[in-house]
Design an enzyme around this catalytic site. Structure first.
Site, PDB file in Angstrom:
ATOM      1  N   HIS A 209       0.809  -1.212   0.000  1.00 43.03           N
ATOM      2  CA  HIS A 209       0.000   0.000   0.000  1.00 43.03           C
ATOM      3  C   HIS A 209       0.848   1.272   0.000  1.00 43.03           C
ATOM      4  O   HIS A 209       0.283   2.382   0.000  1.00 43.03           O
ATOM      5  CB  HIS A 209      -0.956   0.010   1.195  1.00 43.03           C
ATOM      6  CG  HIS A 209      -2.259  -0.662   0.898  1.00 43.03           C
ATOM      7  ND1 HIS A 209      -2.363  -2.028   0.726  1.00 43.03           N
ATOM      8  CD2 HIS A 209      -3.509  -0.173   0.716  1.00 43.03           C
ATOM      9  CE1 HIS A 209      -3.617  -2.342   0.478  1.00 43.03           C
ATOM     10  NE2 HIS A 209      -4.331  -1.240   0.457  1.00 43.03           N
ATOM     11  N   TYR A 387      -2.132  -8.129  -7.636  1.00 40.04           N
ATOM     12  CA  TYR A 387      -1.775  -8.182  -6.225  1.00 40.04           C
ATOM     13  C   TYR A 387      -2.999  -8.162  -5.305  1.00 40.04           C
ATOM     14  O   TYR A 387      -2.857  -8.029  -4.088  1.00 40.04           O
ATOM     15  CB  TYR A 387      -0.845  -7.029  -5.861  1.00 40.04           C
ATOM     16  CG  TYR A 387       0.380  -7.497  -5.111  1.00 40.04           C
ATOM     17  CD1 TYR A 387       0.274  -8.025  -3.832  1.00 40.04           C
ATOM     18  CD2 TYR A 387       1.633  -7.438  -5.687  1.00 40.04           C
ATOM     19  CE1 TYR A 387       1.385  -8.478  -3.141  1.00 40.04           C
ATOM     20  CE2 TYR A 387       2.760  -7.882  -5.005  1.00 40.04           C
ATOM     21  CZ  TYR A 387       2.623  -8.394  -3.737  1.00 40.04           C
ATOM     22  OH  TYR A 387       3.727  -8.842  -3.058  1.00 40.04           O
TER      23      TYR A 387
END
EC number: 1.14.99.1
Length: 596
Positions: A209, A387
């Protein structure tokens, strides 16, 4: 015939002999318009299809090692290289078998030679500099220079193709909700075969992230993470204003609060940054960290706490070694050190576990100093899509004797403080994560994530799964049964898509049969996932940092050891059975900061 009559007929004959004027004739509606030839994906081996006129094309085979109309004729060196190169399946078999042989290799100089080869070969699969983006399906300065875009590995499907995926398959893609319900939704929990635990899943979410931050305002083709790599923006913020709110501006440290004698991130009252919490959560219960969405899961805030403690611990050590340094130098140097720690963990622990290789991976920037290597990073849209590993998530979360549902677990602002870092690490390391590939392993609470990814891929017109297999040097599948390795899902896919060459990218990744003892299939195990991961983690190290400068003063056991080894023993016995990866060993040193 008289001369006068000839003079009257001549203009009429001339009009009849002249060619018709196109602008005044209507096209025959029964004649179909020419199909864009690039819709057939005729150019092979990374050749680029360039359209000429309406129905002609030319393949640009520049620097592909191939020639011919469709870039299929290998040059002599390409033919020789292909003849000697082992297949991806054989390479994977070799790297995952023969433990005693690899023990010998890992103890010799051969390890560094092979690691250099891994880094260069894998990273060369990713185009650098970047090629395309969501707005430009051709080489452009905008694709090269505008970092607000995600890059793309393959251009989008042309808009004027007969079918959504080119020329194969049905005129309309299957209903995304039906697709998810039939082929992605979990019937029963399928555990990860490598012993992967949910601590690994939270680490993956926390780590990625920092560079997966799609811009909600600009659209799915754009990113807010302009660093496009491992910059720890999820710890320090992705802009200077957020970073300043999180900093203590004393001794290089980040702001923190002490609860029950333990260090945790500050509240938004103490660091006024935007955090995404549900309405009704009081500000004093909202922890403030670099990534605004990390309040969603206690596992994400767990890692945020660990890295906060590590940052402040390193600041103390640097201050002791360099008492003349001001706050700014202490902060900036500590950030660089934590970037090095992160990269070491990712390559030597995280990627190591994902690969399943017996070759022991190694992080050493100096391995590439004399190699031809493109260091510039750019996050690809395909990397962002692949992902989404939400099948890792279990049906519920077990912490000690207490079982938490998703409703109880999400945005749980008290769990981290109530249990403490050490207890949560222990609990998450004991709970098995789910298998990613092979299909039908999304818990219904996170199924909407897969639906959103598929919708976004259609909006961005990603090419079919088989085209990506060819792009990364794998043979395309010839049937759905070859893809799935079984008949039931293959029949359903046949009904939904009609042709294996029309299968979409993200569903293909999730439905591909898993490699032996792996959490996903061939496409993500070998050629697709590891190149992007490794590429994100390799930087050209500044000259003063050669030889792990400063690190030996912080971790005196060895120049590049980062000090982890001395702290591994503490929890090794307790976690050995449940943690097949060694991330927990790294966590031990990070937990150690609680005593500083």
């Amino acid at each position: 015939m008289s001369r006068r009559s000839l003079s009257l007929w001549f203009p009429l004959l001339l009009l009849l002999l002249l060619p018709p004027t196109p602008s005044v004739l209507l096209a025959d509606p029964g004649v179909p318009s020419p199909v864009n030839p690039c819709c057939y994906y005729p150019c092979q081996n990374q050749g680029v299809c360039v359209r000429f006129g309406l129905d002609n094309y030319q393949c640009d085979c520049t620097r592909t090692g191939y020639s011919g109309p469709n870039c299929t004729i290998p040059e002599i060196w390409t033919w020789l290289r292909n003849s000697l190169r082992p297949s991806p399946s054989f390479t994977h078999f070799l790297l995952t078998h023969g433990y005693w042989l690899w023990e010998f290799v890992n103890a010799t100089f051969i390890r560094e030679i092979l690691m250099r080869l891994v880094l260069t070969v894998r990273s060369n699969l990713i185009p650098s500099p970047p090629t395309y983006n969501s707005a430009h399906d051709y080489i452009s300065w905008e694709s090269f220079s505008n970092v607000s875009y995600y890059t793309r590995i393959l251009p989008s499907v042309p808009k004027d193709c007969p079918t959504p995926m080119g020329t194969k398959g049905k005129k309309q893609l299957p209903d995304v909700q039906l697709l998810a319900q039939q082929l992605l939704l979990r019937r029963e929990f399928i555990p990860a075969p490598q012993g992967t635990n949910i601590l690994f899943a939270f680490f993956a979410q926390h780590f990625t992230h920092q560079f997966f931050k799609t811009s909600g305002k600009m659209g799915p083709g754009f990113t807010k993470a302009l660093g496009h790599g491992v910059d720890l923006g999820h710890i320090y913020g992705d802009n200077l204003e957020r970073q300043y709110h999180l900093r203590l501006f004393k001794d290089g440290k980040l702001k923190y609060q002490v609860l029950d004698g333990e260090v945790y991130p500050p509240s938004v009252e103490q660091a006024s940054v935007l955090m995404r919490y549900p309405p009704g959560v009081p500000p004093e219960r909202q922890m403030a960290v670099g990534q605004e969405v990390f309040g969603l899961l206690p596992g994400l805030m767990l890692f945020s706490t660990i890295w906060l403690r590590e940052h402040n611990r390193v600041c103390d050590l640097l201050k002791e070694e360099h008492p003349t340094w001001d706050d700014e130098q202490l902060f900036q140097t500590t950030r660089l050190i934590l970037i090095g720690e992160t990269i070491k963990i990712v390559i030597e622990e995280y990627v190591q576990h994902l690969s399943g290789y017996f070759l022991q991976l190694k992080f050493d920037p100096e391995l590439l100093f004399r190699a031809q290597f493109q260091y510039r990073n750019r996050i690809a849209m395909e990397f962002n899509h692949l992902y989404h590993w939400h099948p890792l998530m279990p049906n519920s979360f077990q912490v000690g004797s207490q079982e938490y549902s998703y409703e109880q677990f999400l945005f749980n602002t008290s769990m981290l403080v109530d249990y403490g870092v050490e207890a949560l690490v222990d609990a998450f390391s004991r709970q098995r994560a789910g298998r990613i590939g092979g299909g039908r392993n999304f818990d219904y609470h996170v199924l909407h994530v897969a639906v959103d990814v598929i919708k976004e891929s259609r909006e961005m017109r990603l090419q079919p799964f088989n085209e990506y297999r060819k792009r990364f040097g794998l043979k395309p599948y010839t049937s759905f049964q070859e893809l799935t390795g079984e008949k039931e899902m293959a029949a359903e896919l046949e009904e939904l898509y009609g042709d294996i060459d029309a299968l979409e990218f993200y569903p293909g990744l999730l439905l591909e049969k898993c490699q032996p003892n792996s959490i996903f299939g061939e496409m993500m195990t070998c050629p697709l996932c590891s190149p992007w991961l490794l590429k994100r983690c390799i930087y050209k190290v500044p000259e003063p940092w050669h030889g792990c400068h400063f690190l030996d003063s912080i971790f005196p056991s060895s120049a590049c050891d980062l000090g982890f080894n001395s702290h591994w023993i503490k929890y090794q016995a307790a976690f050995q059975e449940t943690l097949k990866i060694r991330i927990h060993q790294v966590l031990c040193v990070l937990q150690h900061v609680a005593s500083h």
